[in-house]
Design a protein around this motif. Structure first.
Motif, PDB file in Angstrom:
ATOM      1  N   PHE A 299       0.778  -1.240   0.000  1.00 59.04           N
ATOM      2  CA  PHE A 299       0.000   0.000   0.000  1.00 59.04           C
ATOM      3  C   PHE A 299       0.809   1.288   0.000  1.00 59.04           C
ATOM      4  O   PHE A 299       0.225   2.355   0.041  1.00 59.04           O
ATOM      5  CB  PHE A 299      -0.990   0.043   1.183  1.00 59.04           C
ATOM      6  N   ALA A 302      -0.308   3.628  -2.475  1.00 58.14           N
ATOM      7  CA  ALA A 302      -1.547   4.372  -2.285  1.00 58.14           C
ATOM      8  C   ALA A 302      -1.328   5.645  -1.480  1.00 58.14           C
ATOM      9  O   ALA A 302      -2.264   6.389  -1.223  1.00 58.14           O
ATOM     10  CB  ALA A 302      -2.594   3.503  -1.602  1.00 58.14           C
TER      11      ALA A 302
ATOM     12  N   ARG B 243      -8.630  -4.383  -3.243  1.00 59.79           N
ATOM     13  CA  ARG B 243      -8.647  -3.036  -3.778  1.00 59.79           C
ATOM     14  C   ARG B 243      -9.259  -3.025  -5.172  1.00 59.79           C
ATOM     15  O   ARG B 243     -10.102  -2.183  -5.481  1.00 59.79           O
ATOM     16  CB  ARG B 243      -7.185  -2.586  -3.837  1.00 59.79           C
ATOM     17  N   LEU B 269      -9.522  -2.164   2.281  1.00 57.52           N
ATOM     18  CA  LEU B 269      -9.026  -2.461   0.936  1.00 57.52           C
ATOM     19  C   LEU B 269     -10.038  -1.989  -0.102  1.00 57.52           C
ATOM     20  O   LEU B 269      -9.687  -1.363  -1.106  1.00 57.52           O
ATOM     21  CB  LEU B 269      -8.830  -3.973   0.802  1.00 57.52           C
ATOM     22  N   MET B 272      -9.928   1.622  -0.396  1.00 59.11           N
ATOM     23  CA  MET B 272      -8.811   2.077  -1.225  1.00 59.11           C
ATOM     24  C   MET B 272      -9.162   1.944  -2.709  1.00 59.11           C
ATOM     25  O   MET B 272      -8.771   2.782  -3.526  1.00 59.11           O
ATOM     26  CB  MET B 272      -7.550   1.268  -0.895  1.00 59.11           C
ATOM     27  N   MET B 297      -6.774  -0.761   9.101  1.00 58.23           N
ATOM     28  CA  MET B 297      -5.495  -1.373   8.764  1.00 58.23           C
ATOM     29  C   MET B 297      -4.344  -0.415   9.037  1.00 58.23           C
ATOM     30  O   MET B 297      -4.539   0.798   9.012  1.00 58.23           O
ATOM     31  CB  MET B 297      -5.443  -1.658   7.244  1.00 58.23           C
TER      32      MET B 297
END
Lengths: 355, 355
Positions: A299, A302, B243, B269, B272, B297
């Motif tokens: 991630f 992101a 995601r 997820l 995201m 998370m």
DNA sequence: CTGAAAGCGCTTACAG
DNA sequence: CTGAAAGCGCTTACAG
């Protein structure tokens, strides 16, 4: 709010109160000696038994769902089929994929890992290893190694096969598999210099870790190779590989190297700390300052901006470590090997040409 | 680039080629029967031995670094001290803290977890459980549960203590500990409505998971409680908790509910994935559309914007699961219990009043 | 308080 | 090809 619901059905009195089956149970059913059943259950000795008998036994075993007791077998053969994996902190996202890699190759040889979260404290680590030894693990994967780690000595004294993963130990007393930190920093600095940066700081990880040390070394080699002037680069050390330590070190770095245009962070967490610092101080990334991480944690693509970072072969790392360990277990005089995995630069949005 | 370095020192011929010590070895040294040593090594039977003798034995054991062989003990006592933990995917960041929680409470009772990555495939899961049974695990923690999971039946048939974690199974056949999804969605929708949102979509997780189902249910209850009109809310299902699936489902949601101003995502997820979709389509978050995740998370606070989400008590979840399992192991007729942990809304930057 | 013995469920030389 | 026996390292009634 932990609400409890009552039992739905009372434990049926006629439930299959199955004591676990043994070789003897099966043998009795077919009227052979249990040693014969034993031979059949083990593929390696199966051929010693008449095909017809073997088939009958196999069928019965299948039907009854018989699984030979590996604990008993282990006691007899002196092989537990167990490997200990000692982690400093399982919540660190590098470890899960390493673990997955370890597990996958162990499984091929019928081994199974016992994973323990040992923290950073050495006496606790020793305790945990004692536990593992009591359980007759045949080898240890250490992800906790530090420079001059007393734990490594301890393991060596125990004369148990050991391999270190992620972090190494330069002494050559035990095998290790790590990602190449020198190359990583080389790639990082090359990238930055090619973009036009000439004033670059490095936030190193703790000096007690081999990764911190090696990446710092790599950074220094790289800036020298590019002939950056002494006062155009600087290194500060983060007290730990964490976001907070990264933020603090970033502040220091701006003191140490005013006007810097790029930061090579010790890892992604540290890079995130840099993001925090930059944001707080209205410094834009990558417009004002470029940042490169290390690890390519899940991630980080992101984040804003998506982090340019070094991808390490983390699953592979686990596989290699397990492979080495298995080799050592099978052959204690196997040579000490140090495997260094090639990392890869992943360019994303946190790096750009300086203004 | 896997470079190998040669052995530094040849294996010293006089190395402490220590065969592991046994009770008998120690007993011989002090000239007592090995059963006496056994009694001393076990704190529970230590009082049976004269203090002076016990002290001498303890001292020698300490000095020699003697660790009784737990495999042998386990064989004799029929208790392996092993618990199997079956994970669908260890790389999923919810699991590490759950694992840490499990391990910490197991350790208190001298148990140790064997963690296996079983994937989502049921026949593979069954295989893995067979392996664990062969290793005489005393209980199982299942993080793989689905609706009507055949694996659960399988375990029940094996009559091995089981507890499910993270995902539950509504049948009440086995204990489970989960985070309260109804409450979570209640909190989510309350927050959104209080901000002024009146047109809200939910991206549900797969219906095969208890979490997906329960959160969907919770969403529906909450919007009804707030008297949103039928055509002012919608639910679409993501094919998985990922995601990419989130991104796709987000597209669908905009079809199903044009003009929506807020999204309650099935998990982080998925949230995201929503970010990805919004960014691609020039829709700003939270200015145009608010997004709420689920799980909190690691690092979702570092996203742009920082994600408003539901924090679940993930370490606690592991602790409770292990506690329940240990209880069941100690007392097989212990009642089936379903523990539901209270989640918490963490408000960050991805939610704001609609324009 | 301590010793001698049986046995947990296997594997594996050793006979036959 | 199969059986009978010993033994892996413990624990735990049973005697004394």
């Amino acid at each position: 709010m932990a609400h409890r619901q009552p039992v739905i059905a009372p434990p049926a009195a006629n439930m299959p109160e199955r004591k676990r089956l043994t070789l003897k149970d099966l043998a009795a059913e077919i009227d052979v000696h249990y040693s014969t059943v034993s031979r059949v259950m083990n593929p390696a000795t199966r051929h010693l038994v008449a095909d017809e008998v073997a088939a009958r036994i196999l069928q019965l075993a299948e039907q009854r769902g018989f699984r030979p007791n590996r604990i008993a077998a282990g006691l007899r053969t002196q092989r537990s089929g167990l490997v200990g994996v000692v982690l400093p902190d399982i919540a660190n996202p590098v470890f899960p994929p390493i673990l997955a890699g370890i597990e996958s190759v162990l499984a091929r040889d019928g081994y199974v890992p016992i994973v323990v979260n040992a923290g950073a404290d050495k006496s606790r680590q020793r305790f945990v290893i004692d536990q593992l030894m009591g359980r007759q693990v045949e080898g240890l994967v250490l992800a906790t190694a530090e420079r001059d780690d007393p734990i490594l000595d301890y393991c060596l004294k125990l004369s148990i096969p050991v391999v270190m993963v992620n972090r190494g130990e330069p002494t050559g007393c035990a095998s290790c598999v790590v990602s190449d930190g020198l190359l990583a920093m080389q790639l990082t600095v090359d990238h930055l210099v090619k973009l036009g940066h000439r004033r670059i700081g490095h936030i190193a990880g703790p000096e007690t870790t081999s990764t911190g040390q090696q990446r710092r070394e790599g950074f220094l080699q790289a800036v020298k190779r590019h002939r950056l002037r002494r006062d155009d680069y600087a290194v500060v050390e983060a007290v730990s590989y964490s976001r907070e330590a990264g933020r603090e070190a970033c502040a220091e770095l701006f003191q140490a190297l005013p006007g810097l245009t790029a930061i090579a962070a010790g890892n992604d967490l540290v890079a995130m700390g840099c993001y925090d610092y930059l944001r707080e101080h209205g410094i834009r990334c990558p417009d004002d300052v470029s940042v490169v991480g290390h690890n390519d944690m899940p991630f980080v693509d992101a984040l804003t901006p998506p982090l340019t970072t070094i991808r390490i072969a983390v699953h592979e790392m686990g596989e290699q470590a397990a492979t080495l360990l298995l080799k050592k277990i099978g052959k204690p005089e196997a040579p000490v090997v140090s495997v260094s995995l090639t990392p890869e630069l992943v360019v994303r949005g946190s790096t750009a040409a300086p203004r």
